[in-house]
Motif scaffolding. Structure first.
Motif, PDB file in Angstrom:
ATOM      1  N   SER A  59       0.865  -1.173   0.000  1.00 52.68           N
ATOM      2  CA  SER A  59       0.000   0.000   0.000  1.00 52.68           C
ATOM      3  C   SER A  59       0.905   1.227   0.000  1.00 52.68           C
ATOM      4  O   SER A  59       2.123   1.108  -0.153  1.00 52.68           O
ATOM      5  CB  SER A  59      -0.896   0.001   1.245  1.00 52.68           C
ATOM      6  OG  SER A  59      -0.109   0.210   2.403  1.00 52.68           O
ATOM      7  N   ASN A  60       0.339   2.385   0.226  1.00 51.19           N
ATOM      8  CA  ASN A  60       1.142   3.605   0.299  1.00 51.19           C
ATOM      9  C   ASN A  60       2.053   3.632   1.520  1.00 51.19           C
ATOM     10  O   ASN A  60       3.047   4.344   1.539  1.00 51.19           O
ATOM     11  CB  ASN A  60       0.241   4.836   0.315  1.00 51.19           C
ATOM     12  CG  ASN A  60      -0.459   5.037  -1.000  1.00 51.19           C
ATOM     13  OD1 ASN A  60      -0.008   4.558  -2.038  1.00 51.19           O
ATOM     14  ND2 ASN A  60      -1.578   5.738  -0.975  1.00 51.19           N
ATOM     15  N   THR A  61       1.730   2.841   2.541  1.00 50.70           N
ATOM     16  CA  THR A  61       2.482   2.903   3.792  1.00 50.70           C
ATOM     17  C   THR A  61       3.191   1.614   4.193  1.00 50.70           C
ATOM     18  O   THR A  61       3.984   1.624   5.129  1.00 50.70           O
ATOM     19  CB  THR A  61       1.552   3.313   4.950  1.00 50.70           C
ATOM     20  OG1 THR A  61       0.495   2.350   5.050  1.00 50.70           O
ATOM     21  CG2 THR A  61       0.961   4.697   4.705  1.00 50.70           C
ATOM     22  N   ALA A  62       2.902   0.508   3.535  1.00 50.17           N
ATOM     23  CA  ALA A  62       3.497  -0.773   3.941  1.00 50.17           C
ATOM     24  C   ALA A  62       3.715  -1.661   2.719  1.00 50.17           C
ATOM     25  O   ALA A  62       3.030  -1.536   1.713  1.00 50.17           O
ATOM     26  CB  ALA A  62       2.592  -1.486   4.933  1.00 50.17           C
ATOM     27  N   HIS A  63       4.681  -2.574   2.835  1.00 52.22           N
ATOM     28  CA  HIS A  63       4.977  -3.529   1.764  1.00 52.22           C
ATOM     29  C   HIS A  63       5.399  -4.840   2.397  1.00 52.22           C
ATOM     30  O   HIS A  63       6.204  -4.862   3.322  1.00 52.22           O
ATOM     31  CB  HIS A  63       6.085  -2.981   0.859  1.00 52.22           C
ATOM     32  CG  HIS A  63       6.250  -3.751  -0.406  1.00 52.22           C
ATOM     33  ND1 HIS A  63       6.958  -4.924  -0.479  1.00 52.22           N
ATOM     34  CD2 HIS A  63       5.781  -3.529  -1.652  1.00 52.22           C
ATOM     35  CE1 HIS A  63       6.928  -5.383  -1.708  1.00 52.22           C
ATOM     36  NE2 HIS A  63       6.222  -4.557  -2.446  1.00 52.22           N
ATOM     37  N   SER A  64       4.886  -5.941   1.867  1.00 45.72           N
ATOM     38  CA  SER A  64       5.176  -7.255   2.439  1.00 45.72           C
ATOM     39  C   SER A  64       6.565  -7.760   2.085  1.00 45.72           C
ATOM     40  O   SER A  64       7.080  -8.651   2.743  1.00 45.72           O
ATOM     41  CB  SER A  64       4.148  -8.272   1.939  1.00 45.72           C
ATOM     42  OG  SER A  64       4.308  -8.483   0.538  1.00 45.72           O
TER      43      SER A  64
END
Length: 75
Positions: A59-64
């Motif tokens: 997302s705009n704030t997190a990445h797996s």
């Protein structure tokens, strides 16, 4: 690896030297915080062998980060 091209689910395709993702035969659905993505992937014959499928979500704030999500034997 990254694919060349883009598509909207239900139409078009995306491809690289290893495989093609067919948007017309792929689907996505959501329920609460669960997302189900089903991709129609065709592997190139030159990419034969046991392969690991990787995916990432963000997302705009997190990445797996890239995660191994499946294996496939390409004839």
């Amino acid at each position: 690896g990254p694919y060349a091209g883009s598509f909207i689910m239900g139409s078009g395709s995306a491809a690289n030297s290893q495989c093609t993702i067919n948007g017309a035969n792929s689907s996505v659905s959501g329920n609460g915080n669960m997302l189900t993505l089903t991709l129609d992937i065709t592997f190139n014959h030159s990419f034969a062998g046991e392969r690991v499928i990787y995916a990432a979500a963000g997302s705009n704030t997190a990445h797996s980060g890239w995660l191994a999500v499946a294996t496939q034997t390409v004839p």
